[in-house]
Each structure stands twice: as structure tokens, then as C-alpha cells.
Scaffold this motif. Structure first.
Motif, PDB file in Angstrom:
ATOM      1  N   UNK A  37      53.693  27.842  27.486  1.00  0.00           N
ATOM      2  CA  UNK A  37      55.061  27.449  27.821  1.00  0.00           C
ATOM      3  C   UNK A  37      55.552  26.494  26.725  1.00  0.00           C
ATOM      4  N   UNK A  58      54.919  21.233  25.443  1.00  0.00           N
ATOM      5  CA  UNK A  58      54.540  22.495  26.046  1.00  0.00           C
ATOM      6  C   UNK A  58      53.106  22.457  26.510  1.00  0.00           C
ATOM      7  N   UNK A  59      52.660  23.629  26.961  1.00  0.00           N
ATOM      8  CA  UNK A  59      51.322  23.711  27.532  1.00  0.00           C
ATOM      9  C   UNK A  59      50.794  25.129  27.446  1.00  0.00           C
ATOM     10  N   UNK A  66      48.580  18.954  28.912  1.00  0.00           N
ATOM     11  CA  UNK A  66      49.825  19.341  28.250  1.00  0.00           C
ATOM     12  C   UNK A  66      50.206  18.224  27.282  1.00  0.00           C
TER      13      UNK A  66
ATOM     14  N   UNK B  44      58.971  20.949  32.243  1.00  0.00           N
ATOM     15  CA  UNK B  44      57.776  21.797  32.246  1.00  0.00           C
ATOM     16  C   UNK B  44      57.320  21.909  33.692  1.00  0.00           C
ATOM     17  N   UNK B  46      54.330  23.421  36.489  1.00  0.00           N
ATOM     18  CA  UNK B  46      52.997  23.981  36.678  1.00  0.00           C
ATOM     19  C   UNK B  46      52.821  24.437  38.121  1.00  0.00           C
TER      20      UNK B  46
END
Lengths: 323, 323
Positions: A37, A58-59, A66, B44, B46
Motif C-alpha cells: 500500500x 506505506x506498508x 509500516x 493507511x 490495516x
């Protein structure tokens, strides 16, 4: 609070080029596979004094961490005795959101992961037998690219082009000391004719590497065109290339040398391959000795993410460091 | 490296409500005057475990610092004995890009600056004589809003509505201990009829505060509608209001209770005033005892920026703290 803080020196002490190339290569694979991402880059700009703040984050999905990289370029800092490159890389746990570490790398990781990307491109695209490397530019990347390329191809001969004689001479001196055989050229076309692996590392705003000068079998990596208005490569060269590679379609279709060729209608988007796709499927890369290949690298946050994770893992396991 | 790190406790020790309200008021003024750069919020998300990362950042033009707030909500953290609210506020020099301080506030500054915004809205919009405050919700903001409102209006009577009896009773107990006279209501309409200053602090996704229940002279502040799909206020109520206020046009036209009234065609964008414009020109706020006024607060990064700058200035001048 178990947050760790690491300095540039500590980070440098655990960096191994071959490991970084491997991590970045795997990062590109994951990126192109959709496993990363990477939201749009955040930006803040200041006028007085001039400064640019870029927030890249991002990750890798399902990873432990992250990463948020804050890169601050404050161009008048040297007048104050400070580096113009400021900022920090924040590494958080992807499981809890807790801040694990701050990396005060002063741009080192960005420099290294950028050079590592050049090596990944060359690994899959450069000719097996590199007669000479041609480098346009004499700055940090002009040096690091060479050192990282040496991890994936054997060569000693370098042709270098720079606009400032003093910088060129310094480059020749520095790189000769590292065992390379370095020669400067008067014209970029001379370099293009003499080298079959070319790296452009300039902040140029006008194309200087011309299609007609490129020899069959050459690979070209363009590093400099990392923002709007920057250009290094003649669009016709990209059109002539047998393999056209970008680090990120999203970024390179928006700006980059490739974007000029697209806008000029010389190439189709569908003819462009992502570097990470080639990592997954090498047959998308160079398939013949006489092919011209071109890689357009603009820098993707996944490079920061995987580099930070690698470095932290190494720092964490190095008991000689006291934190 | 001169970077300072401050804990929630240290931050709490220097926070003075009246000072924070003043700073946030001035921040809103600067924001609406175009003196604040607030890029879009970064995000972001998750899934496993569920987590949200929000990056809010910006700068008051010409100020000494700029601020990046990383707010991490990791909702399963309590199972691990960790707060679900993680993250950090980074304060950098606007002159050099150097990282000056890390504020590990665990959400404290966000909570406080959100309550301070409510007080700024009430300062300019609430009736002079508050008969009673009506609070919908029983969480942190239902408490802090009251405490901050007490800085700008005199009142002791509170009507509270909550869906869970236990939480309501806890709220009554806690706020009574602070000297308020608190009574719960069975229906929100009862609260609306009895209070002339109403604050909604819920994560509701359907309007619950109805136009027909609002008495002349009432001010309503909605805090809960801070993201898509959230809604607290019947659009007709906003239509009926004599003064319609938002903290940020950019944000509130996109999501917020106001956005529903706009989408329904009940109000025009031009009829909406920014809170910071009222700070500059109080005649844009309440001008009569019998007016109904409405403020829609979604949270703007300038609140974080000015709060962090205030807190750092106070921490820096407090020699009892050892850093």
C-alpha cells in the motif's frame, strides 16, 4: 517506551549493498504484485527560507511494520552549518501502531535504496557483458550507482560527463581510488557511443541523451526525472527501446521521462512494464544481446519500507550497539 | 541532536484550558484567512489486526514550526494491554527542517484541541445566558466539551443522553463530582427542549437531533460527524438555523452533517460561514437572542499545529522538566 533512535553512522555500519539490493528487488516484486500500500506522497512547501517537506509512507501488507519517511530539503541550511537534507524515518508496528524506531539517516537510506533500484534494473536489463558504464552527472548517485552496479555486473571502465570541470575531476579522482578506470567525455554522445550501460543522474529539465547515439545492446537507467518538469531522455530513445521499464506506472505515467514519450504519442502505456513484474517474470526483461532496454526510476515508497525494515532487523540483532 | 521527547503526563502538566482555547481561536482565524497550509489528510488502513493511520500535517505560514501528527487507532490493542490510541506528533523547525520535538500524547492533544474548538464555537455562537447544556454521548468529548464550555459560558445544569445506562450513570457521577448538576433524559427530544446549548459527541450514522425539537435561541455544536457516513443532525435543523458554521469548508462540504443538508439541496454553500471568519468578524456569528445557530466541527490540522506549538513553548520554558 521502547522506541529506539538510530543515527546515520549506526545505520551505515549495518548496511550491506548486496542485502539492500535483494530487499529492494523483493520490494519491487511485492509492489507490482499489489502487496504494497503506497498512498500518494504528501508535500509541504516553504518559501522563506526555501524548504520542501515530502511525506512518503506505506506498508507491505501483512508485514510487521509500516514506515513513514519525512524528507525535508532546506536548501539554505549549509549557510547555517547544517545539512540541507533533514528529516526522519518512522517505523511503526503494523500490529499495534506503536512507534518502534526513529531512523535519523540524513538521507542515507534514500540514497542507498535509489542506487539499489538501479542495480535491480541492471540485474534484469543490462547486457551480460558490460564493456563500459557511462554516467551522466557527478553527484552522490553518480557514485553510488556505480558501486551498486558492481554488485550485479563486472566492469572497471567508466565514462563520465559533467558540466563542471572541477566536479568531474573530483569524480574521476574519487572513483579511481575505488579501482575504476574513469575517463571523462566532452560530449554526452561520446559517452553514449562508448558505453553499453548508461545511467543518468541529473536534475536536468531538458533531454540530453539522444536516440541516435545509443548502440544496440545498451541498457539505460534514468534516475533524475523524479518530479514534474524534469527530463533527461529524448522521447524517441524510449520509443526505440525494445524493453521499456518503470518502477511505478502510477508515478511514471504522471511525470518522468516515460511520461513525455507517452504524451508525445510515441509509445503506448501497454508497452511499459514494471520492474517488479520483471522480477517475477524475467522473460519480460532483456531477451536478446542486441536489444536496447530502458528503465525509468522515480523512487517508490516501498524501497524505503523494505530498506528500513532490513536495517532495523540488522540493528536490532547487533548487540554491539547500545540503545 | 537536540530533539526533545515529551510524554502524555508532561504535556498534561502544562495544558491550561483557557490558553488552548485562545490558541485554537487564533488558529481558526489564521486558517480562514488563508495563512495556514493544510494538505489533505494521509491515510493507511490495516485489516488484521484492524488499524487506521491518519497523517495530519500543515503549517501556519511564517511560523517557527510545522507539525505532522500521526494518529494510529489500533482497536484490538486493549486485548494486549495497550491503548488503542497510538502515534506521535512531530514538530519540526520551519526554518531548517530539523526535528525539534516528539510529543507522545496518546491522543491527549487531539482530545483537548477538539474540546477547545467547541468552546471557540460557543464563545461566538452560544446564547449569553445558558440555561442548561444538553450533551448527547457519554465519552471523552461529552466530558471535555463541558469543561471547556465552562471557560466561555457560566452554567451548572447538564442534560445528558446516552444509549447505555451504565455509561450514563458513570457520566453523571463523574460530572457531578466536578460540580455540575447532571440529569439524564430518556429521549433526545427532551434534552433538545430543555437546553439552549447542545453538543453532540457520538459516532452515529443516522441523524438523531431533530429540527422540530430545537427551541429558539439555541446553539448546537456537532462534533461527531468527522468522517464519511457519519451523521448526527437532521438536515432540516441545519436549514432552519439562522447561522450555519463549519470549521473547514473543504472538509465539511465533502463530509459532515452540513454536507447532507447541501446534498439534499436544503441549503446553499454560500450560506455557510467558517468559524475563523467569525473570529475575525463577530457580526457573522450570533446577532440575536432568538436565533438558532449551528456549528459543524470536523477537526482541522491547524488545531494540532497551534496546540503543539503552544505546548512546546510551555514545556520549553518549564525548567522543572528534565529533558
Amino acid at each position: 517506551m521502547n522506541m529506539k533512535t538510530y543515527s546515520r553512522e549506526e545505520i551505515e555500519s549495518v548496511l550491506v549493498k548486496s542485502e539492500l539490493i535483494e530487499a529492494v528487488e523483493e520490494g519491487f516484486r511485492q509492489y507490482s504484485a499489489g502487496d504494497v500500500v503506497v498512498p500518494p506522497v504528501g508535500h509541504l512547501g516553504f518559501d522563506n527560507p526555501p524548504g520542501d517537506v515530502h511525506i512518503k509512507y506505506g506498508a507491505v501488507k501483512g508485514a510487521d511494520t509500516f514506515t513513514i519517511k519525512v524528507s525535508n530539503g532546506f536548501y539554505d541550511n549549509p549557510q547555517l552549518g547544517l545539512s540541507s537534507s533533514q528529516g526522519v524515518i518512522l517505523v511503526f508496528s503494523q500490529k499495534t501502531g506503536v512507534l518502534d524506531a526513529l531512523l535519523f539517516d540524513q538521507g542515507l537510506i534514500t540514497d542507498m535504496r535509489t542506487a539499489a533500484a538501479g542495480a535491480v534494473a541492471a540485474k534484469y536489463l543490462a547486457p551480460e557483458h558490460v564493456t563500459a558504464v557511462g554516467v551522466v552527472g557527478t553527484g552522490i548517485q553518480a557514485r553510488l550507482q556505480i558501486e551498486f552496479l558492481s554488485e550485479v555486473r563486472a566492469f572497471t571502465k567508466i565514462y563520465v560527463y559533467g558540466r563542471h570541470l572541477e566536479a568531474v575531476n573530483e569524480y574521476i579522482s574519487d572513483m579511481s581510488a575505488k579501482g575504476y578506470e574513469v575517463e571523462s567525455v566532452e560530449k554526452i554522445s561520446d559517452l553514449a557511443k562508448a558505453a553499453n550501460l548508461i545511467v543518468t543522474t541529473t536534475p536536468a529539465r531538458e533531454a540530453f541523451l539522444m536516440a541516435e547515439d545509443i548502440q544496440p545492446g545498451t541498457h539505460i537507467t534514468a534516475m533524475g526525472s523524479d518530479g514534474p518538469d524534469k527530463q533527461e531522455i529524448q522521447p524517441e530513445l524510449i520509443c526505440n527501446a525494445d524493453v521499456r521499464v518503470v518502477d511505478s506506472r502510477n508515478q511514471c505515467f504522471l511525470y518522468s521521462d516515460t511520461s513525455y514519450a507517452l504524451k508525445a504519442g510515441l509509445i503506448e502505456e501497454s508497452s511499459v512494464v514494471e520492474l517488479g513484474e520483471i522480477v517475477s517474470n524475467a522473460s519480460l526483461g532483456r531477451t536478446g544481446d542486441q536489444q536496447i532496454t530502458f528503465a525509468d526510476l522515480t523512487g517508490v515508497a516501498v524501497q524505503d519500507i523494505v530498506s528500513a525494515e532490513l536495517i532495523l532487523a540488522k540493528l536490532g540483532s547487533d548487540s554491539s550497539l547500545s540503545n
